[in-house]
Design a protein around this motif. Sequence first.
Motif, PDB file in Angstrom:
ATOM      1  N   ILE A   1     -41.768 -47.706 -21.170  1.00  0.00           N
ATOM      2  CA  ILE A   1     -40.934 -49.226 -20.772  1.00  0.00           C
ATOM      3  C   ILE A   1     -41.786 -50.142 -20.856  1.00  0.00           C
ATOM      4  O   ILE A   1     -41.819 -51.163 -21.223  1.00  0.00           O
ATOM      5  CB  ILE A   1     -40.135 -48.809 -19.947  1.00  0.00           C
ATOM      6  CG1 ILE A   1     -39.128 -47.892 -20.214  1.00  0.00           C
ATOM      7  CG2 ILE A   1     -39.190 -50.119 -19.302  1.00  0.00           C
ATOM      8  CD1 ILE A   1     -38.097 -47.155 -19.202  1.00  0.00           C
TER       9      ILE A   1
ATOM     10  N   GLY B   1     -33.409 -51.456 -21.954  1.00  0.00           N
ATOM     11  CA  GLY B   1     -34.408 -52.834 -21.565  1.00  0.00           C
ATOM     12  C   GLY B   1     -34.944 -53.527 -23.066  1.00  0.00           C
ATOM     13  O   GLY B   1     -35.086 -54.578 -23.183  1.00  0.00           O
TER      14      GLY B   1
ATOM     15  N   GLN C   1     -36.054 -52.481 -13.782  1.00  0.00           N
ATOM     16  CA  GLN C   1     -36.315 -51.011 -14.225  1.00  0.00           C
ATOM     17  C   GLN C   1     -35.738 -49.908 -13.459  1.00  0.00           C
ATOM     18  O   GLN C   1     -36.600 -49.784 -12.395  1.00  0.00           O
ATOM     19  CB  GLN C   1     -37.388 -50.673 -15.075  1.00  0.00           C
ATOM     20  CG  GLN C   1     -37.204 -49.310 -15.971  1.00  0.00           C
ATOM     21  CD  GLN C   1     -36.025 -49.299 -16.805  1.00  0.00           C
ATOM     22  OE1 GLN C   1     -35.906 -50.137 -17.878  1.00  0.00           O
ATOM     23  NE2 GLN C   1     -35.288 -48.159 -16.757  1.00  0.00           N
TER      24      GLN C   1
ATOM     25  N   THR D   1     -32.095 -45.252 -20.947  1.00  0.00           N
ATOM     26  CA  THR D   1     -32.516 -46.265 -20.262  1.00  0.00           C
ATOM     27  C   THR D   1     -33.901 -46.809 -21.011  1.00  0.00           C
ATOM     28  O   THR D   1     -34.156 -48.098 -20.937  1.00  0.00           O
ATOM     29  CB  THR D   1     -32.921 -45.747 -18.959  1.00  0.00           C
ATOM     30  OG1 THR D   1     -33.317 -46.770 -18.058  1.00  0.00           O
ATOM     31  CG2 THR D   1     -33.961 -44.466 -19.086  1.00  0.00           C
ATOM     32  N   GLU D   2     -34.785 -46.196 -21.761  1.00  0.00           N
ATOM     33  CA  GLU D   2     -35.786 -46.506 -22.393  1.00  0.00           C
ATOM     34  C   GLU D   2     -35.565 -47.387 -23.495  1.00  0.00           C
ATOM     35  O   GLU D   2     -36.437 -48.022 -24.099  1.00  0.00           O
ATOM     36  CB  GLU D   2     -36.702 -45.550 -22.630  1.00  0.00           C
ATOM     37  CG  GLU D   2     -36.324 -44.451 -23.677  1.00  0.00           C
ATOM     38  CD  GLU D   2     -35.520 -43.319 -23.231  1.00  0.00           C
ATOM     39  OE1 GLU D   2     -35.709 -42.189 -23.737  1.00  0.00           O
ATOM     40  OE2 GLU D   2     -35.222 -43.439 -22.010  1.00  0.00           O
TER      41      GLU D   2
END
Length: 247
Positions: free
Chosen positions: A94, A233, A83, A229-230
Motif C-alpha cells: 500500500i 486506497g 490506512q 483494503t489494498e
Amino acid sequence: MHQFFVKPEQIGEKTITVTGKDVNHIRNVLRMEPGEEVNVTDGENGRVYRCEVAALEEESVLLTIRWCQEEGIELPSRIYLFQGLPKSDKMELIIQKAVELGVYEIVPVATRRAVVKLDEKKASAKQKRWQAIAESAAKQSKRLIIPRIQEVMTMKEAVSYAERIDQKLIPYELAEGMEHTREVIGSIEPGQSVAVFIGPEGGFEEAEVLLAKEHGAREITLGRRILRTETAGMTVLSILMYHLEGR
C-alpha cells in the motif's frame, strides 16, 4: 536516471555534496564514475537538480549542478491516506503504490476491526521499515518529496489529526451511488488538501464512520463491488490523481 534525496544544507550554488548511505550506493552498487549524471532533490523546495558526478570520496560524493527543473511533478494537492492496519505485509504494498500515485503523507490507523495489533516497540520498528519503503518508492517514481509515514494512530486520533485538512473522504459500502461520488470528487479544487480514510479487512465499524462524518468526512462509493483494503486506497488515489492533474 537515478535520483537521490539530500538535505537543503547539502546544496550549494554550483555543487551538491552527497553523504550517508547513498555514497556506498553510488560508489559500490551503481559503480558510477565521474561524468555520469544523476537527479537530486531536497524533498522540500519542489526542484530537481540534474547533476554530474565530479568526485568520489570515501565518505562523500561531489556533484556539479548542470541545471535545475522547477516545474510541478507533485500533485497540486496534498493527499493524506489514513490506512486501517491490514494483515500480513500488505501495508508495504500500500505504501509503495500510494507513493507512486502521489500521496503526501500516510497515517496507519489502528481501527476496531484491524486484525494486526502493534505494541509500541513493534509499531516503532514497523514505522522505520515503512518509511524506508516510502523513500525507495519516491526515488523510483522520481518524486520531489519523500512522503512521511506517521506513527500509528487510533481512529479518534486520526480524525482529530485530519481536522486541518480541507476535504475528507471515506469510502463506505452504504454510501450513495456513483453520481454522488462524482459530485464529491468534482468539488475538490487543486490546492485543497484531501484526507482519504480506508478501513482494514472487514471495513470500518459504523461508529467509526459516524465519528469521521462528525469531523467533516463525506461518504463515497467505489462501485458495486467490494474492494480489498489494498485496492480501495489505490482506487481513490488514482481517481484523485486523474481529477487534479486534469484540471
